[in-house]
Motif scaffolding. Sequence first.
Motif, mmCIF file in Angstrom:
data_model
loop_
_atom_site.group_PDB
_atom_site.id
_atom_site.type_symbol
_atom_site.label_atom_id
_atom_site.label_comp_id
_atom_site.label_asym_id
_atom_site.label_seq_id
_atom_site.Cartn_x
_atom_site.Cartn_y
_atom_site.Cartn_z
ATOM 1 N N ARG A 274 51.700 27.688 -39.045
ATOM 2 C CA ARG A 274 52.390 26.745 -39.926
ATOM 3 C C ARG A 274 51.324 26.121 -40.824
ATOM 4 N N ASP A 275 51.608 25.971 -42.116
ATOM 5 C CA ASP A 275 50.583 25.422 -42.995
ATOM 6 C C ASP A 275 50.473 23.921 -42.793
ATOM 7 N N LEU A 276 49.286 23.399 -43.094
ATOM 8 C CA LEU A 276 48.985 21.997 -42.835
ATOM 9 C C LEU A 276 49.846 21.065 -43.693
ATOM 10 N N LEU A 277 50.199 21.492 -44.897
ATOM 11 C CA LEU A 277 51.059 20.654 -45.740
ATOM 12 C C LEU A 277 52.403 20.400 -45.073
ATOM 13 N N SER A 278 52.996 21.434 -44.480
ATOM 14 C CA SER A 278 54.288 21.225 -43.824
ATOM 15 C C SER A 278 54.135 20.377 -42.569
ATOM 16 N N SER A 279 53.009 20.503 -41.874
ATOM 17 C CA SER A 279 52.781 19.653 -40.698
ATOM 18 C C SER A 279 52.651 18.192 -41.097
ATOM 19 N N VAL A 280 51.956 17.930 -42.203
ATOM 20 C CA VAL A 280 51.857 16.548 -42.690
ATOM 21 C C VAL A 280 53.241 16.017 -43.034
ATOM 22 N N GLY A 281 54.084 16.859 -43.635
ATOM 23 C CA GLY A 281 55.437 16.433 -43.942
ATOM 24 C C GLY A 281 56.257 16.120 -42.706
ATOM 25 N N ARG A 282 55.983 16.819 -41.582
ATOM 26 C CA ARG A 282 56.704 16.559 -40.337
ATOM 27 C C ARG A 282 56.192 15.323 -39.622
ATOM 28 N N GLU A 283 54.901 15.008 -39.796
ATOM 29 C CA GLU A 283 54.297 13.915 -39.037
ATOM 30 C C GLU A 283 54.272 12.580 -39.788
ATOM 31 N N PHE A 284 54.345 12.618 -41.118
ATOM 32 C CA PHE A 284 54.235 11.397 -41.918
ATOM 33 C C PHE A 284 55.446 11.264 -42.826
ATOM 34 N N SER A 285 55.554 10.113 -43.444
ATOM 35 C CA SER A 285 56.625 9.877 -44.417
ATOM 36 C C SER A 285 56.147 8.842 -45.421
ATOM 37 N N GLY A 286 56.869 8.733 -46.512
ATOM 38 C CA GLY A 286 56.581 7.696 -47.493
ATOM 39 C C GLY A 286 55.294 7.917 -48.254
ATOM 40 N N ASN A 287 54.624 6.809 -48.591
ATOM 41 C CA ASN A 287 53.447 6.867 -49.456
ATOM 42 C C ASN A 287 52.246 7.520 -48.787
ATOM 43 N N VAL A 288 52.072 7.297 -47.488
ATOM 44 C CA VAL A 288 50.918 7.911 -46.821
ATOM 45 C C VAL A 288 51.090 9.424 -46.785
ATOM 46 N N GLY B 203 51.673 -7.895 -61.270
ATOM 47 C CA GLY B 203 53.046 -8.376 -61.263
ATOM 48 C C GLY B 203 53.792 -7.970 -60.008
ATOM 49 N N ALA B 204 55.116 -8.086 -60.070
ATOM 50 C CA ALA B 204 55.951 -7.773 -58.915
ATOM 51 C C ALA B 204 56.021 -6.267 -58.719
ATOM 52 N N GLY B 205 55.907 -5.855 -57.473
ATOM 53 C CA GLY B 205 55.986 -4.434 -57.165
ATOM 54 C C GLY B 205 54.676 -3.706 -57.399
ATOM 55 N N THR B 206 54.596 -2.510 -56.844
ATOM 56 C CA THR B 206 53.396 -1.680 -56.958
ATOM 57 C C THR B 206 53.811 -0.245 -57.260
ATOM 58 N N GLN B 207 53.132 0.371 -58.208
ATOM 59 C CA GLN B 207 53.384 1.777 -58.531
ATOM 60 C C GLN B 207 52.441 2.629 -57.672
ATOM 61 N N GLU B 208 52.888 2.920 -56.461
ATOM 62 C CA GLU B 208 52.026 3.608 -55.502
ATOM 63 C C GLU B 208 51.615 4.998 -55.973
ATOM 64 N N ARG B 209 52.491 5.689 -56.695
ATOM 65 C CA ARG B 209 52.156 7.046 -57.122
ATOM 66 C C ARG B 209 51.000 7.054 -58.122
ATOM 67 N N VAL B 210 50.850 5.990 -58.896
ATOM 68 C CA VAL B 210 49.701 5.900 -59.799
ATOM 69 C C VAL B 210 48.416 5.744 -58.997
ATOM 70 N N SER C 123 52.602 11.167 -49.150
ATOM 71 C CA SER C 123 52.281 11.604 -50.508
ATOM 72 C C SER C 123 50.781 11.617 -50.746
ATOM 73 N N GLY C 124 50.073 10.607 -50.234
ATOM 74 C CA GLY C 124 48.625 10.553 -50.417
ATOM 75 C C GLY C 124 47.908 11.687 -49.722
ATOM 76 N N LEU C 125 48.263 11.956 -48.463
ATOM 77 C CA LEU C 125 47.614 13.041 -47.730
ATOM 78 C C LEU C 125 47.925 14.392 -48.364
ATOM 79 N N LYS C 126 49.155 14.584 -48.796
ATOM 80 C CA LYS C 126 49.506 15.850 -49.442
ATOM 81 C C LYS C 126 48.771 16.026 -50.763
ATOM 82 N N THR C 127 48.571 14.943 -51.506
ATOM 83 C CA THR C 127 47.826 15.031 -52.763
ATOM 84 C C THR C 127 46.413 15.529 -52.520
ATOM 85 N N ILE C 128 45.755 15.009 -51.480
ATOM 86 C CA ILE C 128 44.394 15.449 -51.164
ATOM 87 C C ILE C 128 44.382 16.935 -50.823
ATOM 88 N N LEU C 129 45.331 17.364 -50.000
ATOM 89 C CA LEU C 129 45.386 18.772 -49.602
ATOM 90 C C LEU C 129 45.718 19.676 -50.786
#
Length: 535
Positions: free
Chosen positions: A436-450, A319-326, A452-458
């Motif tokens: 500096r921990d890698l999670l905070s670096s990912v937060g500084r370098e990326f935004s949005g769904n990508v 349908g319309a839209g995507t639940q990216e967090r799922v 969230s995805g990279l942080k989930t893996i870490l």
Amino acid sequence: MMAYQAERLHLASQSPAHLCRPPLKGLQDSSEPLQLPKRLERADGIGASSLVPRTAVTPAKAPEGRALSQVELPAGKEGKTLSGALLASRAGPAGTAPSCPRGVPGRGGGPNGLGRRPLAPRPAGPAPGSILPATRLGCDAAPWGQNVIPKLSAHRLPTFPWISCQGFGAPPGGAGFSGYPQPPSQSYGGGPAQVPLPGGFPGGPIPSQYPGGQTPYFSQGNQGTIQPAASFDAMRDAEVLRKAMKGFGTDEQAIIDVVANRSNDQRQKIKAAFKTMYGKDLIKDLKSELSGNMEELILALFMPPTYYDAWSLRNAMKGAGTQERVLIEILCTRTNQEIQEIVRCYQSEFGRDLEKDIRSDTSGHFERLLVSMCQGNRDENQNVNHQLAQEDAQRLYQAGEGRLGTDESCFNMILATRSFPQLKATMEAYSRMANRDLLSSVGREFSGNVESGLKTILQCALNRPAFFAERLYYSMKGAGTDDSTLVRIVVTRSEIDLVQIKQIFSQMYQKTLGMMIASDTSGDYRKLLLAIVGQ
């Protein structure tokens, strides 16, 4: 006049490379310092106030660990030496002549003599004026003539031996990685040989047989809140469910007592026995008797785990839209075997290709990350290569914090292919290197769904139960409840690691999971959730 000509002949006998300016009139005593005129004043500090002995001197090369300005130079003709401070400002590279000042005709390599002309190839090594050689800091040499200093703006961050790795590699006194506690049983290499663990995530329990053909994550006993019933009789349970739904009204408590105390594999046998005994579909009967969140929870419990994940992915993109967090929650946390089975189930049950649906519903670097995830090709070797971890940490720094812009492909390649134990070692190496921990670096370098995805893996590499505890907390925090997330996590983790999730939930939020569920839900839905989590 004769004295002046004799002085000119004496200076002409010196190497032209060491002679940077013609002598001035009025020179009388060879030991007397020479005052430069203002017309030769330069931006580097050599001006009318600089006193330069007239004797030509070749700079000495500084030994490792000392500044060139600290080296005593050879004596001049009259026993004079050129000061180290002046040399540091005027000298060319070690082993070459001092540079000629601008404006002296015929002495430079550029037009009108405005350039500089070194007399020998520039040697490798520390630049003049460097306080510490670059090799001692474990980083690239700084630009020629600049100090090498251990700070974040350097070409590559030095290794700081005084920065210890506590917990997940946080600096001493730091906050760690987003407050994630480390399970005491978790170990990634460096100690006794470990037994290879299926599922790609060490440090926890593995059920004897995970239902639905999936490989569980842990290795030391069953850490699920739901255990297979010891004296199980599928036909007897089918009869109990039939009586609970027969006639006027529904006995929800009887249904709760059965489904909350049977494993998923046993529930599949109850479904088959119900159809055999009564010629009716148990799921259809349950749907006709239940509604709302209670219906969603019961149906999720009766779905095989692989089918439930595939069904959740389909619903997230339908349908319309995507639940990216799922999509992130499922594809970034499952094992290779689980993902491969989900892809096959998605095709057989819904007649669709999961990768094509992902491509049509997402885009950019987030799409590439999910496509990488749905291949199910992550390395699951439990042995940690610490040299590779150090190299990957350097690559990730150079792809993010160490450059202008971000090389997203480098992050995608490393985080999508390395095993979870290897990623944890990489995060620890990154923390030691970059402070500096890698999670905070990912937060500084990326935004949005990508992001969230990279942080989930870490986060899963650090502590998978803590990731799910955090997701459960935010599904109930604030006004309203994200019931779909609450149901999905409670059901899918109930036979894997829900015991650990409950323990870490209490550590992270100073309240029990059962207390938060009880305050955010109601009725039979609350009773069944609490029965599943073991409250």
